[in-house]
Design a protein around this motif. Structure first.
Motif, PDB file in Angstrom:
ATOM      1  N   GLU A   1      17.309  18.609   6.330  1.00 57.49           N
ATOM      2  CA  GLU A   1      18.052  18.235   7.529  1.00 57.49           C
ATOM      3  C   GLU A   1      19.545  18.474   7.347  1.00 57.49           C
ATOM      4  O   GLU A   1      20.283  18.632   8.302  1.00 57.49           O
ATOM      5  CB  GLU A   1      17.827  16.744   7.836  1.00 57.49           C
ATOM      6  CG  GLU A   1      16.381  16.396   8.156  1.00 57.49           C
ATOM      7  CD  GLU A   1      15.501  16.171   6.931  1.00 57.49           C
ATOM      8  OE1 GLU A   1      15.693  16.864   5.910  1.00 57.49           O
ATOM      9  OE2 GLU A   1      14.624  15.314   6.996  1.00 57.49           O
TER      10      GLU A   1
ATOM     11  N   ARG B   1       4.024   1.904  -8.554  1.00 64.27           N
ATOM     12  CA  ARG B   1       3.879   0.582  -7.917  1.00 64.27           C
ATOM     13  C   ARG B   1       5.014  -0.346  -8.351  1.00 64.27           C
ATOM     14  O   ARG B   1       5.547  -1.100  -7.542  1.00 64.27           O
ATOM     15  CB  ARG B   1       2.535  -0.046  -8.287  1.00 64.27           C
ATOM     16  CG  ARG B   1       1.374   0.499  -7.482  1.00 64.27           C
ATOM     17  CD  ARG B   1       0.104  -0.257  -7.847  1.00 64.27           C
ATOM     18  NE  ARG B   1      -1.002   0.122  -6.974  1.00 64.27           N
ATOM     19  CZ  ARG B   1      -2.165  -0.523  -6.927  1.00 64.27           C
ATOM     20  NH1 ARG B   1      -2.352  -1.581  -7.714  1.00 64.27           N
ATOM     21  NH2 ARG B   1      -3.119  -0.137  -6.111  1.00 64.27           N
TER      22      ARG B   1
ATOM     23  N   SER C   1      11.641  -2.223  -2.950  1.00 65.37           N
ATOM     24  CA  SER C   1      11.431  -3.025  -1.742  1.00 65.37           C
ATOM     25  C   SER C   1      12.271  -4.299  -1.817  1.00 65.37           C
ATOM     26  O   SER C   1      12.912  -4.693  -0.843  1.00 65.37           O
ATOM     27  CB  SER C   1       9.956  -3.384  -1.575  1.00 65.37           C
ATOM     28  OG  SER C   1       9.187  -2.210  -1.416  1.00 65.37           O
ATOM     29  N   GLU C   2      12.299  -4.934  -2.992  1.00 64.49           N
ATOM     30  CA  GLU C   2      13.124  -6.141  -3.145  1.00 64.49           C
ATOM     31  C   GLU C   2      14.598  -5.812  -2.956  1.00 64.49           C
ATOM     32  O   GLU C   2      15.350  -6.582  -2.367  1.00 64.49           O
ATOM     33  CB  GLU C   2      12.873  -6.786  -4.519  1.00 64.49           C
ATOM     34  CG  GLU C   2      11.463  -7.353  -4.634  1.00 64.49           C
ATOM     35  CD  GLU C   2      11.280  -8.259  -5.855  1.00 64.49           C
ATOM     36  OE1 GLU C   2      12.290  -8.539  -6.549  1.00 64.49           O
ATOM     37  OE2 GLU C   2      10.137  -8.687  -6.093  1.00 64.49           O
TER      38      GLU C   2
ATOM     39  N   PRO D   1       6.493   3.886   0.408  1.00 67.02           N
ATOM     40  CA  PRO D   1       7.566   4.150   1.386  1.00 67.02           C
ATOM     41  C   PRO D   1       8.975   3.885   0.852  1.00 67.02           C
ATOM     42  O   PRO D   1       9.890   4.670   1.147  1.00 67.02           O
ATOM     43  CB  PRO D   1       7.236   3.209   2.554  1.00 67.02           C
ATOM     44  CG  PRO D   1       6.205   2.252   2.052  1.00 67.02           C
ATOM     45  CD  PRO D   1       5.500   2.913   0.916  1.00 67.02           C
TER      46      PRO D   1
ATOM     47  N   ARG E   1      15.083  10.208  -0.838  1.00 65.08           N
ATOM     48  CA  ARG E   1      15.907  10.848   0.204  1.00 65.08           C
ATOM     49  C   ARG E   1      17.381  10.508   0.010  1.00 65.08           C
ATOM     50  O   ARG E   1      18.248  11.359   0.205  1.00 65.08           O
ATOM     51  CB  ARG E   1      15.464  10.408   1.600  1.00 65.08           C
ATOM     52  CG  ARG E   1      14.153  11.001   2.059  1.00 65.08           C
ATOM     53  CD  ARG E   1      13.790  10.501   3.449  1.00 65.08           C
ATOM     54  NE  ARG E   1      14.731  10.949   4.459  1.00 65.08           N
ATOM     55  CZ  ARG E   1      14.620  12.091   5.136  1.00 65.08           C
ATOM     56  NH1 ARG E   1      13.602  12.883   4.923  1.00 65.08           N
ATOM     57  NH2 ARG E   1      15.512  12.424   6.038  1.00 65.08           N
TER      58      ARG E   1
ATOM     59  N   GLU F   1       8.151   0.835  -6.602  1.00 66.27           N
ATOM     60  CA  GLU F   1       8.079   0.499  -5.171  1.00 66.27           C
ATOM     61  C   GLU F   1       8.399  -0.986  -4.948  1.00 66.27           C
ATOM     62  O   GLU F   1       9.143  -1.337  -4.031  1.00 66.27           O
ATOM     63  CB  GLU F   1       6.680   0.831  -4.636  1.00 66.27           C
ATOM     64  CG  GLU F   1       6.397   0.404  -3.209  1.00 66.27           C
ATOM     65  CD  GLU F   1       7.120   1.243  -2.149  1.00 66.27           C
ATOM     66  OE1 GLU F   1       7.594   2.353  -2.493  1.00 66.27           O
ATOM     67  OE2 GLU F   1       7.216   0.781  -0.998  1.00 66.27           O
ATOM     68  N   ALA F   2       7.827  -1.851  -5.793  1.00 67.44           N
ATOM     69  CA  ALA F   2       8.071  -3.291  -5.649  1.00 67.44           C
ATOM     70  C   ALA F   2       9.559  -3.591  -5.862  1.00 67.44           C
ATOM     71  O   ALA F   2      10.177  -4.338  -5.095  1.00 67.44           O
ATOM     72  CB  ALA F   2       7.218  -4.073  -6.640  1.00 67.44           C
TER      73      ALA F   2
ATOM     74  N   ARG G   1       9.979   6.711  -1.364  1.00 68.86           N
ATOM     75  CA  ARG G   1      10.323   7.931  -0.601  1.00 68.86           C
ATOM     76  C   ARG G   1      11.723   7.851  -0.005  1.00 68.86           C
ATOM     77  O   ARG G   1      12.485   8.810  -0.056  1.00 68.86           O
ATOM     78  CB  ARG G   1       9.308   8.161   0.523  1.00 68.86           C
ATOM     79  CG  ARG G   1       7.926   8.568   0.040  1.00 68.86           C
ATOM     80  CD  ARG G   1       7.141   9.240   1.159  1.00 68.86           C
ATOM     81  NE  ARG G   1       7.173   8.479   2.397  1.00 68.86           N
ATOM     82  CZ  ARG G   1       6.297   7.529   2.717  1.00 68.86           C
ATOM     83  NH1 ARG G   1       5.330   7.217   1.882  1.00 68.86           N
ATOM     84  NH2 ARG G   1       6.389   6.893   3.870  1.00 68.86           N
ATOM     85  N   LEU G   2      12.070   6.691   0.557  1.00 72.39           N
ATOM     86  CA  LEU G   2      13.403   6.565   1.154  1.00 72.39           C
ATOM     87  C   LEU G   2      14.492   6.653   0.087  1.00 72.39           C
ATOM     88  O   LEU G   2      15.561   7.220   0.308  1.00 72.39           O
ATOM     89  CB  LEU G   2      13.522   5.256   1.942  1.00 72.39           C
ATOM     90  CG  LEU G   2      12.659   5.201   3.208  1.00 72.39           C
ATOM     91  CD1 LEU G   2      12.791   3.847   3.892  1.00 72.39           C
ATOM     92  CD2 LEU G   2      13.024   6.317   4.187  1.00 72.39           C
TER      93      LEU G   2
ATOM     94  N   ARG H   1      15.744  -3.502  -1.033  1.00 68.71           N
ATOM     95  CA  ARG H   1      15.955  -3.305   0.411  1.00 68.71           C
ATOM     96  C   ARG H   1      16.045  -4.649   1.127  1.00 68.71           C
ATOM     97  O   ARG H   1      16.853  -4.805   2.045  1.00 68.71           O
ATOM     98  CB  ARG H   1      14.804  -2.481   1.004  1.00 68.71           C
ATOM     99  CG  ARG H   1      14.838  -1.022   0.575  1.00 68.71           C
ATOM    100  CD  ARG H   1      13.616  -0.285   1.086  1.00 68.71           C
ATOM    101  NE  ARG H   1      13.635  -0.083   2.532  1.00 68.71           N
ATOM    102  CZ  ARG H   1      12.565   0.257   3.241  1.00 68.71           C
ATOM    103  NH1 ARG H   1      11.384   0.409   2.638  1.00 68.71           N
ATOM    104  NH2 ARG H   1      12.654   0.450   4.542  1.00 68.71           N
ATOM    105  N   PHE H   2      15.209  -5.634   0.741  1.00 62.04           N
ATOM    106  CA  PHE H   2      15.275  -6.945   1.389  1.00 62.04           C
ATOM    107  C   PHE H   2      16.644  -7.577   1.181  1.00 62.04           C
ATOM    108  O   PHE H   2      17.117  -8.357   1.999  1.00 62.04           O
ATOM    109  CB  PHE H   2      14.185  -7.882   0.839  1.00 62.04           C
ATOM    110  CG  PHE H   2      12.787  -7.415   1.153  1.00 62.04           C
ATOM    111  CD1 PHE H   2      12.500  -6.778   2.350  1.00 62.04           C
ATOM    112  CD2 PHE H   2      11.750  -7.621   0.245  1.00 62.04           C
ATOM    113  CE1 PHE H   2      11.211  -6.339   2.643  1.00 62.04           C
ATOM    114  CE2 PHE H   2      10.464  -7.193   0.531  1.00 62.04           C
ATOM    115  CZ  PHE H   2      10.194  -6.554   1.725  1.00 62.04           C
ATOM    116  N   ALA H   3      17.285  -7.236   0.065  1.00 62.04           N
ATOM    117  CA  ALA H   3      18.614  -7.780  -0.224  1.00 62.04           C
ATOM    118  C   ALA H   3      19.716  -6.873   0.345  1.00 62.04           C
ATOM    119  O   ALA H   3      20.888  -7.066   0.049  1.00 62.04           O
ATOM    120  CB  ALA H   3      18.776  -7.955  -1.731  1.00 62.04           C
TER     121      ALA H   3
ATOM    122  N   ASP I   1       2.687   9.231  -0.827  1.00 63.43           N
ATOM    123  CA  ASP I   1       2.349   8.692   0.489  1.00 63.43           C
ATOM    124  C   ASP I   1       2.299   7.165   0.520  1.00 63.43           C
ATOM    125  O   ASP I   1       2.660   6.561   1.517  1.00 63.43           O
ATOM    126  CB  ASP I   1       0.982   9.225   0.952  1.00 63.43           C
ATOM    127  CG  ASP I   1       1.074  10.640   1.500  1.00 63.43           C
ATOM    128  OD1 ASP I   1       2.204  11.168   1.599  1.00 63.43           O
ATOM    129  OD2 ASP I   1       0.022  11.222   1.810  1.00 63.43           O
ATOM    130  N   ALA I   2       1.838   6.550  -0.567  1.00 66.29           N
ATOM    131  CA  ALA I   2       1.643   5.096  -0.566  1.00 66.29           C
ATOM    132  C   ALA I   2       2.899   4.330  -0.986  1.00 66.29           C
ATOM    133  O   ALA I   2       2.842   3.115  -1.173  1.00 66.29           O
ATOM    134  CB  ALA I   2       0.477   4.724  -1.495  1.00 66.29           C
TER     135      ALA I   2
END
Ligand SMILES: N[C@H](CCC(=O)N[C@@H](CS)C(=O)NCC(=O)O)C(=O)O
Ligand code: FES
Lengths: 208, 216
Positions: B208, B135, B142-143, B182, B189, B138-139, B185-186, B145-147, B179-180
């Motif tokens: 891929e 968690r 995510s921050e 995202p 990758r 992830e947080a 996970r990215l 990614r927002f930047a 799963d919870a």
């Protein structure tokens, strides 16, 4: 009553050529986007031995199972079985397909025969999807500004400013997921911290 | 030549193999019979590492027994780009994630050793601590990614990413699903798509990016 369209993820979390797990009312789905961007939602069980297709990988316009590599194409039909390369797979080997649309940056799923579109969410931008170990009642209890059942909406205080938020409720195999959106133009980092805080407070309240 | 005392299924050893591969350096691998031999607990091995853990990295008279220290050493020596920017904030953030990788090993890593090598302990507690750590990750991602960012610190992959990647990518082996998460996970990758990325059992290069298997 639960609407037929259920939010199962945010567009920003599913780039081209990626598969992820989704749910429709307790039914596990593999939601994936092809190399050209075509979005699909299928039953998350490989017809061969039941492996989760959401663990599979996208090649071009097909989704391949991670286990024995069976390849599925448009409308869920099996296209190729690596162990029998000369065989044209019978049309009966087919994954059940769900309806899947993208709107307002949200991925929505419903049974294949569903008509109409999900409710539009104007003026909102996608924030994050988070999972919680409590139920919706606990969320409403700790944030009285929110109301709703499957779509929680309200004007909440984020970093000292009133901000419109929308939490799309999804019940999955492993519990509650909220797909959060906030007002266009809002500071998403501040909104994400508000969301983390909301989860902590709701989970401390526990399941009512 | 730099020597790595190594066990193929160890997430901490893979950290170092991955870093070396990304830096384009060859290490001399000394395979240790971790399981079932428990060679890392032998008297001989204790001369190298009294703590009895893997990996151990030896370069001349230098002996390192903490994988995060090994990442710093290899990057300082062979690819300073991997150290992330040296401004106070970035430098501190790198230290944060190096320490955090220890928490991942103590939670997700232990859950995996429990499920795969039958380590005894409180599996529910390890998994719960693993989710708590995921968690946080992830947080933070995510921050980023927002930047507009992809990596834990700065605009390029760094030792912070390499330190945290193995136990996260292997979490499923310990019964912890991604799963919870995202953004996590990215990010995994993105690591798996890096040039010169190497695999280990349970962690694969993006399928891929492999050519489709030849049909014979
Ligand atoms: N010093 C730590 C040790 C890492 C670690 O926990 N290694 C495991 C194998 S993945 C180990 O040696 N466990 C044996 C033990 O703890 O007794 C590091 O280098 O990061
Ligand atoms: S289970 Fe999917 S190919 Fe065998």
């Amino acid at each position: 009553m639960t609407p037929r369209w259920t939010a199962t993820g945010l567009s920003q979390d599913l780039p081209k050529a990626v598969a992820m797990a989704g749910h429709w009312q307790g039914q596990d789905l593999a939601v994936w986007r092809s190399a050209t961007g075509r979005l699909q939602a299928w039953n998350d069980r490989c017809p061969h031995r039941g492996m989760r297709l959401s663990h599979g990988f996208v090649r071009g316009e097909t989704l391949a199972c991670i286990y024995h590599g069976w390849v599925y194409g448009a409308e869920g039909g099996c296209k190729h079985i690596p162990a029998h390369p000369a065989l044209t797979p019978p049309a009966t080997i087919r994954v059940a397909v769900f309806a899947c649309v993208e709107q307002d940056g949200v991925i929505w799923v419903a049974p294949a025969d569903t008509l109409g579109a999900p409710t539009a969410l104007r003026g909102l931008q996608p924030l994050r999807s988070i999972s919680l170990t409590c139920d919706v009642a606990a969320v409403l209890l700790v944030e009285p500004a929110l109301s709703g059942e499957d779509t929680l909406r309200g004007l909440v205080q984020i970093a000292g400013q009133a901000c419109e938020v929308c939490l799309l409720v999804q019940h999955g195999a492993s519990g509650l997921t909220l797909h959060a959106l906030c007002a266009v133009g809002a500071d998403r980092i501040a909104a994400s911290r508000w969301l983390e805080d909301l989860r902590r407070r709701a989970e401390r309240k526990g399941t009512a | 030549m730099i020597r790595l005392y190594d066990y193929v299924l160890s997430a901490s050893c893979y950290k170092i193999r991955l870093m070396a591969a990304l830096l384009g350096v060859k290490l001399k691998h000394e395979a240790v019979d971790f399981h079932p031999g428990r060679a890392h607990k032998s008297v001989e091995f204790a001369r190298l590492n009294p703590a009895g853990t893997l990996p151990v990295l030896v370069d001349g008279d230098l002996i390192l027994t903490e994988s995060t220290a090994m990442l710093v050493y290899l990057a300082q020596l062979l690819g300073r780009d991997w150290l992330a920017p040296s401004d106070p904030k970035s430098a501190a953030q790198v230290q944060h994630w190096l320490a955090f990788s220890g928490r991942l090993a103590a939670s997700l890593g232990m859950a995996r050793l429990h499920d795969m090598l039958l380590y005894e302990g409180n599996i529910d507690a390890w998994r719960a601590q693993g989710h708590a750590a995921l968690r946080e990750l992830e947080a933070a991602l995510s921050e980023r990614r927002f930047a507009g960012g992809v990596w834990l610190v700065g605009d390029a992959p760094s030792i912070a990413d390499i330190a945290c990647f193995p136990n996260v990518a292997l979490s499923q082996d310990g019964g912890v699903s991604l799963d919870a998460y995202p953004s996590v996970r990215l990010w995994t990758r993105a690591v798996r798509a890096l040039d010169r990325f190497v695999e280990m059992p349970g962690i694969h290069r993006l399928h891929e990016l492999h050519p489709a298997p030849e049909v014979v």
